[in-house]
Design an enzyme around this catalytic site. Structure first.
Site, PDB file in Angstrom:
ATOM      1  N   HIS B 108      32.747  64.172  33.697  1.00 20.91           N
ATOM      2  CA  HIS B 108      31.478  64.882  33.571  1.00 20.91           C
ATOM      3  C   HIS B 108      31.742  66.334  33.161  1.00 20.91           C
ATOM      4  O   HIS B 108      31.009  66.899  32.335  1.00 20.91           O
ATOM      5  CB  HIS B 108      30.701  64.856  34.891  1.00 20.91           C
ATOM      6  CG  HIS B 108      30.319  63.477  35.334  1.00 20.91           C
ATOM      7  ND1 HIS B 108      29.722  63.241  36.555  1.00 20.91           N
ATOM      8  CD2 HIS B 108      30.450  62.259  34.757  1.00 20.91           C
ATOM      9  CE1 HIS B 108      29.515  61.943  36.691  1.00 20.91           C
ATOM     10  NE2 HIS B 108      29.946  61.325  35.617  1.00 20.91           N
ATOM     11  N   TYR B 114      31.817  69.466  26.245  1.00 22.97           N
ATOM     12  CA  TYR B 114      31.490  68.930  24.921  1.00 22.97           C
ATOM     13  C   TYR B 114      30.109  69.430  24.477  1.00 22.97           C
ATOM     14  O   TYR B 114      29.917  69.848  23.332  1.00 22.97           O
ATOM     15  CB  TYR B 114      31.555  67.406  25.002  1.00 22.97           C
ATOM     16  CG  TYR B 114      31.381  66.609  23.736  1.00 22.97           C
ATOM     17  CD1 TYR B 114      30.958  65.274  23.804  1.00 22.97           C
ATOM     18  CD2 TYR B 114      31.665  67.129  22.474  1.00 22.97           C
ATOM     19  CE1 TYR B 114      30.815  64.499  22.671  1.00 22.97           C
ATOM     20  CE2 TYR B 114      31.523  66.359  21.333  1.00 22.97           C
ATOM     21  CZ  TYR B 114      31.088  65.035  21.443  1.00 22.97           C
ATOM     22  OH  TYR B 114      30.936  64.267  20.312  1.00 22.97           O
ATOM     23  N   GLU B 178      23.533  65.157  45.298  1.00 26.95           N
ATOM     24  CA  GLU B 178      23.672  64.120  44.276  1.00 26.95           C
ATOM     25  C   GLU B 178      22.545  63.103  44.323  1.00 26.95           C
ATOM     26  O   GLU B 178      22.219  62.499  43.306  1.00 26.95           O
ATOM     27  CB  GLU B 178      25.020  63.403  44.431  1.00 26.95           C
ATOM     28  CG  GLU B 178      26.218  64.263  44.076  1.00 26.95           C
ATOM     29  CD  GLU B 178      27.470  63.423  43.817  1.00 26.95           C
ATOM     30  OE1 GLU B 178      28.130  63.651  42.794  1.00 26.95           O
ATOM     31  OE2 GLU B 178      27.784  62.546  44.641  1.00 26.95           O
ATOM     32  N   GLU B 212      26.634  58.661  38.902  1.00 25.56           N
ATOM     33  CA  GLU B 212      26.135  59.314  40.120  1.00 25.56           C
ATOM     34  C   GLU B 212      25.481  58.297  41.059  1.00 25.56           C
ATOM     35  O   GLU B 212      25.530  58.451  42.280  1.00 25.56           O
ATOM     36  CB  GLU B 212      25.141  60.428  39.765  1.00 25.56           C
ATOM     37  CG  GLU B 212      25.737  61.600  38.991  1.00 25.56           C
ATOM     38  CD  GLU B 212      26.762  62.386  39.787  1.00 25.56           C
ATOM     39  OE1 GLU B 212      26.779  62.267  41.031  1.00 25.56           O
ATOM     40  OE2 GLU B 212      27.559  63.120  39.169  1.00 25.56           O
TER      41      GLU B 212
END
Lengths: 147, 329
Positions: B108, B114, B178, B212
């Site tokens: 991640h 990126y 999360e 996740e």
């Protein structure tokens, strides 16, 4: 959240400076789409565990023969993963537009790769949700292809 | 491993034998995580630049804003796992899954890298875009308190209070951060789909959300196993404390969404997102055995018009619900 409050002033200065650093870290090649990778996906597609077959159905480099097989999977969750995959061939989406599960048909309606005429048929689907998604998809802006 | 020792334990001699598997749910999650493995360069993010060029200022701002929802400093998350979870778990199959989870957090991290290297987004601006808002500062202070404890303090998990601290840490990091807070950001991210924008970015977000959901499932199973194996830990007072942590977290998130989204963003307003937050909190509470607290309907379940959230709902339900169905069989 970023938890940037966690960083010291020195770290934030380094972070600021790194914005100007033109050396990309992310230009690494993904493992190539080798025959062994395709074979692995074919094995995943034969798993007795539906969640594993779903992973195969959603994989980026899933071979078409795997999608054809999983489009006929007895588990509707697997079939709707095939319907969700944006790389699923149109012929398979057309087939899944007639699936017995409304959720599968709903994902076909939501898939941008679904032909307009198929989506228009789903706008008359007996299921409320499928019709709603087909209506939503009809209003979705057209795709702009990269030059 | 001597199964009678339970899932919690320390020491280098422990958790070295994979068979017999004591916690099959951990092994199943490992199998699924391996099957889900993806790499960021499997999408051509550069193709989305054509969309970025034609996006409005609001949409570009939303993308920058969105990057600060997720913790770009995934290495911090990895530290929390490495120092705050892994050392206290006694089962080899759990270590296998945690190792995969830490790799996924690294993946991640590189995915966000990126994005930041592809789009013209100022890195520091993305990270700090709303941290000065008091409600955001409150959220960060809450998380940093637990993450610091996980990474800087050594728990004595032979004691009841040590085990409770372990569970508190998991509630804060895994269930709240999360399992609830991240989803506001995911909702915003997937709203780009409504506009048929940033399709490749959307694929990255989908894959991250899928990872996740397994992280959440692992954390919930770990919490429930600890409580089941240690009835002296799971008192009524402690249960009430855990439930209140989650309710307090919902209040913090609602305040944050009201502060940041008074006029909505990309068609999503604070009330809508906050109802979804309450719906998610009810699911987390139910999964922990409390039963729902808010009793709200999922606002995104029935889509009326031009709204991406049904896809969002189906996406989450197809990940969470289908796995839960399989787990019960």
């Amino acid at each position: 959240m970023s938890c940037i409050g966690f960083l010291t002033p020195q770290q934030r200065a380094a972070l600021r400076a790194s914005s100007q650093d033109g050396t990309p870290l992310s230009r690494f090649a993904s493992p190539p789409a080798t025959a062994s990778k395709s074979d692995r996906l074919r094995r995943l597609a034969q798993s007795p565990v539906a969640a594993i077959r779903e992973s195969a159905a959603l994989a980026v480099r899933v071979p078409e023969d795997v999608l054809v097989a999983l489009a006929a999977d007895p588990d509707e969750g697997v079939r709707w993963c095939v319907a969700r995959n944006r790389r699923t061939p149109v012929t398979i989406l057309v087939e899944l537009a007639g699936d017995r599960s409304a959720r599968v048909r709903a994902w076909v309606a939501a898939n941008p790769a679904t032909p307009v005429e198929v989506r228009d048929r789903l706008a008359d689907d007996p299921d409320d949700t499928v019709r709603a998604i087909a209506a939503w998809a009809a209003d979705r802006p057209a795709t702009v292809e990269a030059p | 491993m001597n199964a009678s020792k339970g899932i919690l334990g320390t020491g280098i001699e422990e958790g070295l034998l994979l068979k017999p598997v004591t916690y099959p749910w951990a092994m199943e999650l490992y199998d699924q995580a391996v099957a889900n493995t993806w790499f960021p360069n499997e999408v051509q993010l550069g193709e989305d630049l054509a969309d970025f060029e034609r996006m409005s200022e609001d949409e570009r701002h939303a993308l920058t804003f969105l990057m600060s929802y997720f913790n770009p400093n995934e290495l911090l998350v990895n530290k929390a796992l490495a120092f705050g979870v892994y050392p206290y778990v006694n089962a080899a199959e759990c270590h296998l899954y945690l190792a995969k989870q830490m790799w996924e957090e690294a993946n991640h991290c590189m995915s966000f890298e990126y994005v930041l290297e592809t789009f013209p987004i100022d890195r520091e601006a993305a990270y700090a875009s709303h941290v000065e808002v008091p409600s955001m500062a409150a959220k960060e202070a809450f998380e940093i308190r637990f993450i610091k404890r996980m990474t800087e303090q050594t728990l004595d998990i032979t004691t009841v209070e040590g085990k409770r601290d372990f569970v508190r840490n998991l509630i804060a990091y895994n269930v709240i951060l999360e399992g609830i807070w991240f989803y506001s950001g995911f909702m915003l991210a997937l709203s780009f789909r409504q506009r048929n924008l940033l399709r490749n970015f959307g694929s990255l977000i989908e894959w991250i959300v899928r990872d996740e959901s397994l992280h959440l499932k692992f954390g919930l199973n770990l919490i429930l196993t600890v409580l089941d194996e240690n009835p002296d830990v799971a008192t009524e007072d402690f249960a009430a404390e855990i439930k209140q942590m989650i309710l307090d977290a919902v209040e913090m998130e609602e305040a944050y969404n009201r502060d940041l989204l008074p006029n909505g963003i990309l068609g999503l307003n604070a009330d809508y997102i906050n109802q979804y937050v309450r719906y998610l909190a009810d699911r987390r509470l139910d999964e922990l055995g409390f039963g729902p607290h808010y009793g709200v309907a999922n606002p995104a379940k029935w889509m009326a018009t031009a709204n991406d959230t049904l896809q969002l709902v189906n996406f989450f339900e197809s990940i969470n619900t289908s796995y839960e169905v399989n787990a019960k069989q």
